[in-house]
Design a protein around this motif. Sequence first.
Motif, PDB file in Angstrom:
ATOM      1  N   LEU A 207     -12.976  20.125  -3.038  1.00 18.75           N
ATOM      2  CA  LEU A 207     -13.308  19.555  -4.349  1.00 18.75           C
ATOM      3  C   LEU A 207     -12.807  20.465  -5.462  1.00 18.75           C
ATOM      4  O   LEU A 207     -12.272  19.987  -6.473  1.00 18.75           O
ATOM      5  CB  LEU A 207     -14.817  19.357  -4.470  1.00 18.75           C
ATOM      6  CG  LEU A 207     -15.318  18.811  -5.815  1.00 18.75           C
ATOM      7  CD1 LEU A 207     -14.703  17.454  -6.124  1.00 18.75           C
ATOM      8  CD2 LEU A 207     -16.851  18.714  -5.815  1.00 18.75           C
ATOM      9  N   ASP A 208     -12.963  21.783  -5.302  1.00 19.49           N
ATOM     10  CA  ASP A 208     -12.462  22.715  -6.311  1.00 19.49           C
ATOM     11  C   ASP A 208     -10.945  22.593  -6.457  1.00 19.49           C
ATOM     12  O   ASP A 208     -10.415  22.588  -7.576  1.00 19.49           O
ATOM     13  CB  ASP A 208     -12.831  24.149  -5.931  1.00 19.49           C
ATOM     14  CG  ASP A 208     -14.327  24.411  -6.027  1.00 19.49           C
ATOM     15  OD1 ASP A 208     -15.015  23.635  -6.717  1.00 19.49           O
ATOM     16  OD2 ASP A 208     -14.804  25.374  -5.397  1.00 19.49           O
ATOM     17  N   ASP A 209     -10.247  22.491  -5.333  1.00 22.44           N
ATOM     18  CA  ASP A 209      -8.788  22.331  -5.377  1.00 22.44           C
ATOM     19  C   ASP A 209      -8.406  21.022  -6.058  1.00 22.44           C
ATOM     20  O   ASP A 209      -7.451  20.969  -6.846  1.00 22.44           O
ATOM     21  CB  ASP A 209      -8.209  22.369  -3.964  1.00 22.44           C
ATOM     22  CG  ASP A 209      -8.367  23.732  -3.307  1.00 22.44           C
ATOM     23  OD1 ASP A 209      -8.604  24.719  -4.027  1.00 22.44           O
ATOM     24  OD2 ASP A 209      -8.270  23.806  -2.055  1.00 22.44           O
ATOM     25  N   THR A 210      -9.152  19.965  -5.748  1.00 14.33           N
ATOM     26  CA  THR A 210      -8.849  18.649  -6.319  1.00 14.33           C
ATOM     27  C   THR A 210      -9.071  18.642  -7.829  1.00 14.33           C
ATOM     28  O   THR A 210      -8.269  18.085  -8.590  1.00 14.33           O
ATOM     29  CB  THR A 210      -9.719  17.571  -5.655  1.00 14.33           C
ATOM     30  OG1 THR A 210      -9.477  17.560  -4.241  1.00 14.33           O
ATOM     31  CG2 THR A 210      -9.397  16.189  -6.227  1.00 14.33           C
ATOM     32  N   ARG A 211     -10.157  19.279  -8.271  1.00 14.27           N
ATOM     33  CA  ARG A 211     -10.431  19.332  -9.708  1.00 14.27           C
ATOM     34  C   ARG A 211      -9.356  20.123 -10.446  1.00 14.27           C
ATOM     35  O   ARG A 211      -8.950  19.758 -11.556  1.00 14.27           O
ATOM     36  CB  ARG A 211     -11.804  19.942  -9.947  1.00 14.27           C
ATOM     37  CG  ARG A 211     -12.958  18.986  -9.641  1.00 14.27           C
ATOM     38  CD  ARG A 211     -14.302  19.672  -9.731  1.00 14.27           C
ATOM     39  NE  ARG A 211     -15.397  18.701  -9.616  1.00 14.27           N
ATOM     40  CZ  ARG A 211     -16.671  19.034  -9.432  1.00 14.27           C
ATOM     41  NH1 ARG A 211     -17.005  20.320  -9.349  1.00 14.27           N
ATOM     42  NH2 ARG A 211     -17.593  18.097  -9.349  1.00 14.27           N
ATOM     43  N   ALA A 212      -8.909  21.220  -9.833  1.00 11.82           N
ATOM     44  CA  ALA A 212      -7.840  22.007 -10.462  1.00 11.82           C
ATOM     45  C   ALA A 212      -6.558  21.178 -10.560  1.00 11.82           C
ATOM     46  O   ALA A 212      -5.836  21.240 -11.563  1.00 11.82           O
ATOM     47  CB  ALA A 212      -7.591  23.279  -9.660  1.00 11.82           C
ATOM     48  N   GLN A 213      -6.283  20.399  -9.522  1.00 12.38           N
ATOM     49  CA  GLN A 213      -5.097  19.551  -9.542  1.00 12.38           C
ATOM     50  C   GLN A 213      -5.230  18.458 -10.601  1.00 12.38           C
ATOM     51  O   GLN A 213      -4.255  18.137 -11.298  1.00 12.38           O
ATOM     52  CB  GLN A 213      -4.874  18.930  -8.163  1.00 12.38           C
ATOM     53  CG  GLN A 213      -3.612  18.088  -8.064  1.00 12.38           C
ATOM     54  CD  GLN A 213      -3.413  17.508  -6.676  1.00 12.38           C
ATOM     55  OE1 GLN A 213      -4.279  17.622  -5.818  1.00 12.38           O
ATOM     56  NE2 GLN A 213      -2.272  16.892  -6.452  1.00 12.38           N
ATOM     57  N   VAL A 214      -6.426  17.885 -10.738  1.00 10.61           N
ATOM     58  CA  VAL A 214      -6.659  16.861 -11.754  1.00 10.61           C
ATOM     59  C   VAL A 214      -6.435  17.436 -13.149  1.00 10.61           C
ATOM     60  O   VAL A 214      -5.839  16.793 -14.020  1.00 10.61           O
ATOM     61  CB  VAL A 214      -8.079  16.279 -11.623  1.00 10.61           C
ATOM     62  CG1 VAL A 214      -8.433  15.427 -12.846  1.00 10.61           C
ATOM     63  CG2 VAL A 214      -8.202  15.449 -10.357  1.00 10.61           C
ATOM     64  N   THR A 215      -6.902  18.679 -13.369  1.00  7.14           N
ATOM     65  CA  THR A 215      -6.712  19.323 -14.665  1.00  7.14           C
ATOM     66  C   THR A 215      -5.227  19.484 -14.978  1.00  7.14           C
ATOM     67  O   THR A 215      -4.788  19.219 -16.107  1.00  7.14           O
ATOM     68  CB  THR A 215      -7.402  20.698 -14.686  1.00  7.14           C
ATOM     69  OG1 THR A 215      -8.809  20.530 -14.458  1.00  7.14           O
ATOM     70  CG2 THR A 215      -7.193  21.384 -16.031  1.00  7.14           C
ATOM     71  N   ARG A 216      -4.465  19.915 -13.986  1.00  5.28           N
ATOM     72  CA  ARG A 216      -3.017  20.057 -14.199  1.00  5.28           C
ATOM     73  C   ARG A 216      -2.361  18.715 -14.480  1.00  5.28           C
ATOM     74  O   ARG A 216      -1.478  18.595 -15.346  1.00  5.28           O
ATOM     75  CB  ARG A 216      -2.382  20.705 -12.969  1.00  5.28           C
ATOM     76  CG  ARG A 216      -2.770  22.163 -12.769  1.00  5.28           C
ATOM     77  CD  ARG A 216      -1.883  22.821 -11.731  1.00  5.28           C
ATOM     78  NE  ARG A 216      -2.039  22.213 -10.421  1.00  5.28           N
ATOM     79  CZ  ARG A 216      -2.919  22.612  -9.504  1.00  5.28           C
ATOM     80  NH1 ARG A 216      -3.736  23.631  -9.765  1.00  5.28           N
ATOM     81  NH2 ARG A 216      -2.988  22.022  -8.318  1.00  5.28           N
ATOM     82  N   LEU A 217      -2.777  17.688 -13.766  1.00  9.14           N
ATOM     83  CA  LEU A 217      -2.192  16.368 -13.967  1.00  9.14           C
ATOM     84  C   LEU A 217      -2.554  15.798 -15.335  1.00  9.14           C
ATOM     85  O   LEU A 217      -1.730  15.129 -15.973  1.00  9.14           O
ATOM     86  CB  LEU A 217      -2.649  15.421 -12.855  1.00  9.14           C
ATOM     87  CG  LEU A 217      -2.093  15.707 -11.460  1.00  9.14           C
ATOM     88  CD1 LEU A 217      -2.713  14.772 -10.429  1.00  9.14           C
ATOM     89  CD2 LEU A 217      -0.573  15.563 -11.440  1.00  9.14           C
ATOM     90  N   LEU A 218      -3.782  16.040 -15.785  1.00  6.05           N
ATOM     91  CA  LEU A 218      -4.180  15.559 -17.115  1.00  6.05           C
ATOM     92  C   LEU A 218      -3.362  16.238 -18.207  1.00  6.05           C
ATOM     93  O   LEU A 218      -2.979  15.598 -19.192  1.00  6.05           O
ATOM     94  CB  LEU A 218      -5.677  15.797 -17.333  1.00  6.05           C
ATOM     95  CG  LEU A 218      -6.624  14.898 -16.541  1.00  6.05           C
ATOM     96  CD1 LEU A 218      -8.075  15.331 -16.757  1.00  6.05           C
ATOM     97  CD2 LEU A 218      -6.442  13.431 -16.931  1.00  6.05           C
TER      98      LEU A 218
END
Length: 233
Positions: A112-123
Motif C-alpha cells: 500500500l505504501d508503494d502504491t500510494r507513492a506511485q499514485v503521488t508520482r502519477l498525479l
Amino acid sequence: MSISEAKPTLAPAAGITKPGRIKIGELARKTGKTPRALHLYEEMGLLVPSARTEGGFRLYGPDEVARVYWITKLQDIGFSLPQIQSLLHTVAASQTAPEAMNSVRELFRGKLDDTRAQVTRLLQLERDLSESLAYLEGCRLCQEPAKPDACTNCISERRSDEPTPSLVVGIHRKPNGEPPPPPRPCAMDMSPRTSPPDLSSRTSSPELVTRPDYAARSAEHTAAPTDAEGTFP
C-alpha cells in the motif's frame, strides 16, 4: 509442511461433471487465463483441483475460480507468482491464525505504501501534462514568424505573466543556451563479417534462466492458449 504436501487427496468424480464443477478449459475461459497458466499454478502449488473425473480430467469448483481471481488481483498490484507462492507458504507455516494474518497484513501494508507513492508520482505527472497541454493549446493562435527557438522566450502579450511548463521549457534549448543539433542519420556497418555474432550469451543467460519470477512469467505469458481439457488430465 509445504503446500505441495498439504494437497488433498482427490477422489475420482462420477463420469458426468458434477453441478458447479468445471474442467480446466472452461476455467480458463471463465477467468481469462490460458490452460498453460493454470497448469503452472498447479505446479507451483497455487491451485489445486477439487476433484477428477473417472477419466482423470481435473475438475474445479467455485473455490478454485475464486483462487484464480485472487492470483490475478495480486498480480495486478505487482506481486509475482513466486511472491504469491511465498505468501501462501508463510501462511501455511504460521502456528496460529493471528500470526498468519499478521504476516499478510505487513506484506499488504508495504505494498500500500508503494502504491500510494506511485499514485503521488502519477498525479504530479498528470498535473504537468495538463499544464503543458493547456499552454500548447495557446500556440495554435501564434502568428510569430521567428524560428522555433524563439519559443523559449515567447514575447506574446498573452504569455507575459505565464510561466513555461516544465515539460515544454527544455524542448528548444540546451543547458548552455545553444539549440540542440539536428539528429544524425544512423550509420550502418555494411562491411562483411568473418563470422556471425555470438548471441548465445544473450538468449541463454544463466541469470535469466535461474530467476524464478522470470521463468514463471515466461511460462505463463508465452505459452499459446490451447484447449487443455485433453492436454492436462
